[in-house]
Each structure stands twice: as C-alpha cells, then as structure tokens.
Design a protein around this motif. Sequence first.
Motif, PDB file in Angstrom:
ATOM      1  N   GLN A 170      -6.929   7.399   4.984  1.00 46.81           N
ATOM      2  CA  GLN A 170      -6.017   7.819   6.043  1.00 46.81           C
ATOM      3  C   GLN A 170      -4.623   8.073   5.490  1.00 46.81           C
ATOM      4  O   GLN A 170      -3.942   9.001   5.922  1.00 46.81           O
ATOM      5  N   LEU A 171      -4.202   7.261   4.538  1.00 45.54           N
ATOM      6  CA  LEU A 171      -2.876   7.422   3.949  1.00 45.54           C
ATOM      7  C   LEU A 171      -2.766   8.765   3.228  1.00 45.54           C
ATOM      8  O   LEU A 171      -1.754   9.457   3.337  1.00 45.54           O
ATOM      9  N   LYS A 172      -3.821   9.176   2.522  1.00 47.51           N
ATOM     10  CA  LYS A 172      -3.825  10.496   1.871  1.00 47.51           C
ATOM     11  C   LYS A 172      -3.698  11.598   2.911  1.00 47.51           C
ATOM     12  O   LYS A 172      -2.974  12.579   2.705  1.00 47.51           O
TER      13      LYS A 172
ATOM     14  N   GLY B  90      -1.051   3.191   7.582  1.00 45.96           N
ATOM     15  CA  GLY B  90      -1.453   3.628   6.255  1.00 45.96           C
ATOM     16  C   GLY B  90      -2.203   2.594   5.451  1.00 45.96           C
ATOM     17  O   GLY B  90      -2.284   2.702   4.227  1.00 45.96           O
ATOM     18  N   THR B  91      -2.767   1.592   6.091  1.00 42.26           N
ATOM     19  CA  THR B  91      -3.467   0.542   5.349  1.00 42.26           C
ATOM     20  C   THR B  91      -4.759   1.055   4.721  1.00 42.26           C
ATOM     21  O   THR B  91      -5.170   0.571   3.683  1.00 42.26           O
TER      22      THR B  91
ATOM     23  N   ASN C  97       9.379   6.663  -0.422  1.00 41.81           N
ATOM     24  CA  ASN C  97       8.940   5.423   0.209  1.00 41.81           C
ATOM     25  C   ASN C  97      10.135   4.546   0.522  1.00 41.81           C
ATOM     26  O   ASN C  97      10.863   4.126  -0.367  1.00 41.81           O
TER      27      ASN C  97
ATOM     28  N   TYR D 111       0.812  -1.213   0.000  1.00 42.08           N
ATOM     29  CA  TYR D 111       0.000   0.000   0.000  1.00 42.08           C
ATOM     30  C   TYR D 111       0.850   1.270   0.000  1.00 42.08           C
ATOM     31  O   TYR D 111       0.337   2.352  -0.218  1.00 42.08           O
ATOM     32  N   LEU D 112       2.166   1.155   0.226  1.00 45.22           N
ATOM     33  CA  LEU D 112       3.044   2.321   0.195  1.00 45.22           C
ATOM     34  C   LEU D 112       3.683   2.534  -1.179  1.00 45.22           C
ATOM     35  O   LEU D 112       4.362   3.544  -1.371  1.00 45.22           O
TER      36      LEU D 112
ATOM     37  N   ASP E 166       6.415   1.634   7.885  1.00 42.77           N
ATOM     38  CA  ASP E 166       5.088   1.732   8.483  1.00 42.77           C
ATOM     39  C   ASP E 166       4.926   0.543   9.436  1.00 42.77           C
ATOM     40  O   ASP E 166       4.148  -0.378   9.195  1.00 42.77           O
TER      41      ASP E 166
ATOM     42  N   PHE F 136      -2.317  11.346   5.891  1.00 42.71           N
ATOM     43  CA  PHE F 136      -0.959  11.305   6.439  1.00 42.71           C
ATOM     44  C   PHE F 136       0.037  11.976   5.510  1.00 42.71           C
ATOM     45  O   PHE F 136       0.947  12.678   5.962  1.00 42.71           O
TER      46      PHE F 136
END
Length: 128
Positions: free
Chosen positions: A69-71, A64-65, A55, A48-49, A59, A73
């Motif tokens: 939420q990843l956006k 960030g799964t 990168n 997912y990264l 994690d 972060f």
Amino acid sequence: MQSLAKLTSASTAGSALKKTTIVQRRRNVVSRAGKSPNWYPGKESPKYLEGLTGNFGFDPLELGTEPEQLKWFVQAELLHARFAMLGVVGILVPEILTKAGFDWPGAGVNWVDAATFQYDADSKVYFV
C-alpha cells in the motif's frame, strides 16, 4: 559601519557626558546532523517511512504500514503532484498569452471565472 560610527561621533561631539557604545551580537546556530525534522516535534517518526523522499513522519492514521500500500501511495502522490503542476501551467499560460496579445474565445477571462464564461458550446462540454 563607518557611517554609523561617524554619526555617533558627530552626535556626541558637543557633549563629553554622552557616549554611545555599539555592541554586535552573534547568533549561535546549532544544527542536528543525522536527525530529520518531524511534523510533530517530540514524536518519533514511524520506522516504515524511513528512506522515503520528503519524509517528515506524517502518517497519523498509519495508512502506510503495509509495504504494498505504501508503494501505491507514493506513486499516487507523484501522479497527483504532476496533475497539480499541469493545473498551474493551465492557469499561467493563458494569462501570459492574453497579456502577449493572443486572442481566442475566452481570452482575458480570469481563471476563477472561466467556468461561468459563455463559450461556443455548453459549459458541460468543457467543465464536467
């Protein structure tokens, strides 16, 4: 290299028994194309990264799964980095201006001691 050869020949000119050989060694540099570095060697980077700038697969708590939420972060990290850059500017500019001869209350105070300096108002106004 020529001066080293002259030095070697000059030092061994008197004795025929002593000979110095200069051996140059080369390093082989091997690059792994297509495989990005990982923060923990031997561990696979989370899928997912992939595609994120900078990168390194870090994690460990798997925060960030979730894509939404990843956006968030990513944007939060950009904002914090920009504030950190402003903080560096806030440290360097007063130092440079003080050395250039500008004068203001607090000029010449080290940035570490700025919170303890007696300004014209209560320090809680400036540093909350």
